[in-house]
Design an enzyme around this catalytic site. Structure first.
Site: not given
Length: 428
Positions: A62, A64, A179, A232, A305, A324
């Site tokens: 990620h 962002r 996910h 994951h 992740d 996270g």
């Protein structure tokens, strides 16, 4: 521009290492040999006996940006990737705005081209706004060059949406990356539904919320012929479902994170949200099943992740902090120290899971140390030791449960497409 890497080593195909030098010509590997001292080069980098590996690939991070720049940016996140030895990263679409149409995707690609230090392959969303109500134009977004499609962070809650998405993705030769989480049985949990939830008196997330959605999706993948990749994986039941699906010939692949391999619910001693991730740290039996799944090929590779958050957000405790943790800068040292050095896996296997297998699964032309291949290289000092210090991270995110862990095996040089993107003193 020719760069010669001298006094290095490389892994032999079976086991062991041999002396190795590499000649890079612009963005390609021109020559690999034991001694290239007679070859002319514009720059010579002495590796002092350190190990040359293919650049690592992380298909699940990620960044962002756009919308969450206080947590991470494309620039800071890719600098962190380079420091961790990653030359290719795949950015999830839970940004604001979401890359769910041509305009937002085009803007994201432009920003990546402007700021990224390493190669960034962006995902696009399966549904508009990641809301699960209206599908995106998978065909059009595929033509724009997105990596794959996912609503990462939320599971696709209804079978009809996943079925139609898989049909369109299969027709376009695209992958659906999931996910897996059935919201109807998450029960607002923040940790694993087990010993830790009882001990800390926190709402738990049942293992079934993950595995039941994987079971649904592998049957949909079988019906559509779509390549379906599971993010994951965290439970022993999920491993069993994926193993059975592979045996049935279904086109399913899967990843596991370093934190799920190295920790379990017993690692959580107190209400510290640096241990809060989704899926959560599960039971020791799940942790053991994940490693077994990697070793027998049920799980295909490792992805971090990497999920940065601001420190004040993570200070709110399990009930209120976001899910996270970060992982790009610590993955290789942690896995080398606590799996390879403890003889649970081999170094060859680790390199396979960090570079070769991600490239193979997603048909990427990277991840291998070969002549005429793209010059994506990571050099690792296997003897170098350090204590993980979150204050030293290049990432804006300092949210790690591995702060102060002692590790060995540190990336010291990263080259992406023939350019040095990270370098510390390789002689240290």
């Amino acid at each position: 521009m020719k760069i010669r890497l001298k006094n290095g080593k490389r892994l032999l195909e079976t086991s062991g290492m041999e002396a190795c030098e590499v000649l890079i010509n612009n963005n390609k590997i021109e020559k690999i040999d034991r001694d290239l001292s007679l070859v002319q080069a514009d720059e010579i980098i002495d590796l002092n006996g350190n190990l040359i590996l293919p650049g690592f690939i992380d298909v699940h991070i990620h960044l962002r940006e756009p919308g969450g720049e206080h947590k991470e940016t494309i620039k800071s996140g890719t600098k962190a990737a380079a420091r961790g030895g990653y030359t290719t990263v795949c950015a999830m679409p839970n940004t604001n705005p979401v890359p769910d149409n041509a305009a937002t995707t085009r803007a994201l690609l432009a920003k990546i081209n402007e700021d990224a230090v390493v190669r960034v392959l962006p995902y696009a969303a399966i549904t508009k706004g990641l809301k699960g109500k209206e599908r995106t134009d998978i065909k059009k977004l595929t033509e724009m060059g997105v990596f794959a499609f996912t609503d990462d962070g939320v599971g696709i809650q209804t079978a009809d949406f996943m079925l139609e998405a898989m049909k369109e993705a299969a027709a376009c030769g695209a992958s659906i990356v999931a996910h897996c989480e059935d919201n109807s049985i998450v029960y607002d949990g923040v940790v694993h539904d087990g010993k830790v939830s009882s001990r800390l008196k926190l709402p738990g997330i049942p293992s079934l919320s993950e595995s039941v959605q994987i079971a649904r999706d592998v049957l949909l993948a079988e019906a559509t012929g779509c390549h379906y990749h599971v993010c994951h994986v965290s439970t022993k039941e999920s491993v069993r479902v994926i193993r059975d699906a592979k045996r049935a010939g279904i086109k399913v692949t899967a990843e596991v994170t370093p934190h799920h391999l190295l920790m379990n619910e017993d690692s959580i001693m107190e209400d510290d949200a640096n241990y809060k991730m989704n899926p959560p740290l599960r039971a020791v039996e799940d942790q053991q099943a994940l490693l077994a799944g990697l070793l027998d090929g049920t799980i295909d590779f490792i992805a971090t992740d990497h999920a940065p958050h601001a420190e004040d957000e993570k200070a709110k405790g399990f009930l209120h902090a976001p899910f996270g943790i970060v992982g790009l800068e610590t993955a290789f040292p942690l896995l080398y120290t606590y799996l390879v050095k403890q003889e649970k896996i081999t170094l060859h296997q680790l390199v396979d899971w960090l570079a070769i297998k991600p490239a193979t699964v997603f048909n990427l032309p990277y991840g291998r140390l070969t002549e005429r291949g793209i010059a994506d290289l990571t050099v690792v000092n296997l003897e170098k030791e350090m204590v993980i210090d979150k204050a030293s991270f290049y990432s804006k995110g300092k949210n790690t449960p591995f702060h102060q862990w002692e590790v060995t095996g540190i990336p010291v040089l990263t080259i992406a497409e023939g350019k040095v993107v990270y370098k510390e003193d390789v002689h240290e």
